[in-house]
Design a protein around this motif. Structure first.
Motif, short mmCIF file in Angstrom:
data_model
loop_
_atom_site.label_atom_id
_atom_site.label_comp_id
_atom_site.label_asym_id
_atom_site.label_seq_id
_atom_site.Cartn_x
_atom_site.Cartn_y
_atom_site.Cartn_z
N VAL A 71 0.85 -1.19 0.00
CA VAL A 71 0.00 0.00 0.00
C VAL A 71 0.88 1.24 0.00
CG1 VAL A 71 -1.97 -1.10 1.15
CG2 VAL A 71 -0.15 -0.06 2.53
N PRO A 72 0.34 2.38 -0.41
CA PRO A 72 1.14 3.60 -0.38
C PRO A 72 1.56 4.01 1.03
CG PRO A 72 -0.72 3.86 -1.87
CD PRO A 72 -0.95 2.58 -1.12
N GLU A 73 0.67 3.74 2.02
CA GLU A 73 0.96 4.21 3.38
C GLU A 73 0.28 3.29 4.39
OE1 GLU A 73 0.41 8.32 6.01
OE2 GLU A 73 -0.24 8.24 3.92
N LEU A 74 1.04 2.84 5.37
CA LEU A 74 0.48 1.97 6.39
C LEU A 74 -0.34 2.75 7.41
CD1 LEU A 74 3.51 -0.42 7.11
CD2 LEU A 74 1.43 -0.96 5.83
N VAL A 75 0.20 3.90 7.85
CA VAL A 75 -0.48 4.71 8.87
C VAL A 75 -1.50 5.61 8.16
CG1 VAL A 75 -0.17 6.24 10.83
CG2 VAL A 75 1.65 4.66 10.21
N HIS A 76 -2.58 5.00 7.74
CA HIS A 76 -3.61 5.68 6.96
C HIS A 76 -4.90 4.93 7.23
CE1 HIS A 76 -5.96 6.88 3.47
NE2 HIS A 76 -5.04 7.76 3.13
N ASN A 103 5.31 4.25 0.21
CA ASN A 103 5.46 5.68 0.50
C ASN A 103 4.98 6.55 -0.67
OD1 ASN A 103 6.84 5.29 3.11
ND2 ASN A 103 8.49 4.48 1.84
N ASP A 104 4.14 5.95 -1.54
CA ASP A 104 3.64 6.64 -2.74
C ASP A 104 4.77 7.04 -3.68
OD1 ASP A 104 1.06 6.90 -3.68
OD2 ASP A 104 0.45 8.30 -2.13
N ILE A 105 5.87 6.27 -3.65
CA ILE A 105 7.04 6.54 -4.49
C ILE A 105 7.30 5.29 -5.34
CG2 ILE A 105 9.52 7.02 -4.49
CD1 ILE A 105 9.10 8.41 -1.76
N LEU A 106 7.43 5.46 -6.63
CA LEU A 106 7.62 4.33 -7.54
C LEU A 106 8.85 3.51 -7.18
CD1 LEU A 106 6.96 2.67 -10.04
CD2 LEU A 106 8.09 4.43 -11.43
N LYS A 107 9.96 4.19 -6.90
CA LYS A 107 11.21 3.48 -6.58
C LYS A 107 11.01 2.56 -5.38
CE LYS A 107 14.40 5.91 -4.60
NZ LYS A 107 14.48 5.28 -3.24
N SER A 127 -2.07 -1.59 -4.07
CA SER A 127 -2.63 -0.30 -4.42
C SER A 127 -1.43 0.54 -4.86
CB SER A 127 -3.33 0.34 -3.21
OG SER A 127 -3.86 1.61 -3.55
N ILE A 128 -1.37 0.86 -6.14
CA ILE A 128 -0.15 1.44 -6.71
C ILE A 128 0.11 2.86 -6.20
CG2 ILE A 128 -0.29 0.02 -8.78
CD1 ILE A 128 -1.34 2.49 -10.27
N SER A 129 1.36 3.27 -6.32
CA SER A 129 1.74 4.62 -5.90
C SER A 129 1.25 5.65 -6.90
CB SER A 129 3.27 4.71 -5.79
OG SER A 129 3.86 4.83 -7.08
N ASN A 130 1.27 6.90 -6.47
CA ASN A 130 0.86 7.99 -7.36
C ASN A 130 1.80 8.14 -8.55
OD1 ASN A 130 -1.47 8.85 -6.04
ND2 ASN A 130 -0.35 10.21 -4.66
N GLU A 131 3.03 7.63 -8.42
CA GLU A 131 4.02 7.76 -9.49
C GLU A 131 3.98 6.59 -10.48
OE1 GLU A 131 7.36 10.17 -6.80
OE2 GLU A 131 7.83 8.22 -7.66
N THR A 132 3.24 5.54 -10.16
CA THR A 132 3.21 4.35 -11.01
C THR A 132 2.32 4.57 -12.22
OG1 THR A 132 3.54 2.96 -9.07
CG2 THR A 132 2.75 1.87 -11.06
#
Length: 347
Positions: A71-76, A103-107, A127-132
């Motif tokens: 996921v992009p973020e665990l604490v969400h 961390n919503d980062i593709l890398k 759930s893909i990152s915003n950069e993917t």
């Protein structure tokens, strides 16, 4: 035999004077094995604390009975409810869940995917990152015969099944509610244009405006890149200090909406009398904010359960070609931040 060493099938067979295969079948209560032998083996195994070698069993089945979730973020709040639903369903079906974040980062997403592959998970929920964009790194799972199920934030460029909410309808309902309450100048703090669920919510906003013959100012639509409360605060400041301020704001998430609330309260606006606010996700914080935040429930626990159930079905069927889309309906949650009609009635 030393009691400190882990008891094996071979040990049981030697002690009871029977073959290893007979011991194995007796423990599984195979119909070809006599009930007396089954009882003998099971009693001995229980007395000597026999524990099956699951690693060996799983190896023979060519499975680890572990699945991954990124996921992009665990604490969400939303993603934590998704994870809870996924764990519930995975455990119910005898699987373990390994969780990581991008961390919503593709890398970081690529690194998490490699770690999952190296851990030999049987399949992946993501759930893909915003950069993917195209998700090419996820094709490695499919190439190894490991199914992938996307949920929430997805890309249509990847040939996998998806579990999503009806973002368009959720946004439409939220904006329609604001219109029904009497707001006529409605702004939208949206997410990134290239992110599918963000675009769907913006389309729902625009369609509701259009269907109710209202006008929108292009300057009322702001692009949040990091989806933070600070962006909600800063963009609301821009909107309210402009020459044509809105009287309601629909926000991409509750976190952004809480930032908008913070600005409005700090500068003396009465909510919902002066400005109405509605978010998206139904975070726990939305229930304890002052005023309580109207929002759209995404049913994260159900998403986690459905995505996991779909993935495990594909694993059991050795299926990596499923392209099914499961769409879960949202639910409008009306609270104080948008109930303008109650304020009018109270006069």
């Amino acid at each position: 035999m030393s009691e400190k060493r882990k008891l094996t099938l071979k040990d049981i067979g030697r002690e009871l004077g029977i073959s290893v295969s007979t011991v194995s079948r007796a423990l599984k209560e195979h119909p070809d094995i006599a009930q007396e032998t089954i009882k003998l083996v099971k009693d001995y195994a229980e007395t000597h604390n026999y524990v099956p070698n699951l690693l060996a069993v799983n190896f023979r089945k060519n499975r680890t009975f572990n699945i991954g979730l990124i996921v992009p973020e665990l604490v969400h709040h939303f993603f934590s409810t998704v994870i809870s639903g996924a764990i519930f369903e995975a455990n119910r079906q005898g699987y373990n869940l390994m969780v990581s974040q991008s961390n919503d980062i593709l890398k970081d997403e690529i690194l998490a995917c490699k770690a999952m592959l190296n851990s030999s998970v049987d399949g992946l929920l993501i759930s893909i990152s915003n950069e993917t964009d195209d998700g090419a790194h996820l094709l490695e799972f499919l190439n190894e015969g490991k199914p992938v199920v996307q949920f929430d934030k997805i890309t249509d460029k990847l040939p996998t099944p998806k579990v999503i909410v009806d973002d368009f309808d959720g946004a439409y309902s939220a904006v329609k509610h604001l219109i029904d309450e009497g707001y006529t100048k409605i702004a939208h703090l949206r997410g990134r244009k290239e992110v599918k669920n963000s675009s769907e919510r913006c389309d729902g906003y625009l369609k509701a405006i259009q269907d109710h013959n209202l006008k929108t100012d292009p300057s009322w639509v702001k692009d949040c890149l990091k989806i933070t409360d600070q962006e909600g605060y800063d963009f609301t400041k821009e909107l309210m200090e402009s020459e044509n301020p809105p009287n309601a704001i629909f926000c991409i998430t509750d976190l952004v909406a809480l930032g908008a609330l913070r600005y409005l309260k700090e500068f003396g606006y009465e909510i919902p009398k002066d400005v109405g606010i509605i978010g998206f996700s139904n975070w726990m914080l939305s229930r304890v904010s002052t005023p309580q935040l109207s929002t759209v429930e995404q049913h994260g626990f159900q998403i986690g359960m459905d995505a996991t159930s779909l993935l495990l079905e594909m694993i059991k069927n050795n299926d990596v070609e499923n392209l099914k889309t499961v769409e879960i309906k949202t639910e409008l949650v009306i609270r104080e931040s948008s109930e303008l009609s109650k304020v009018k009635q109270a006069k």
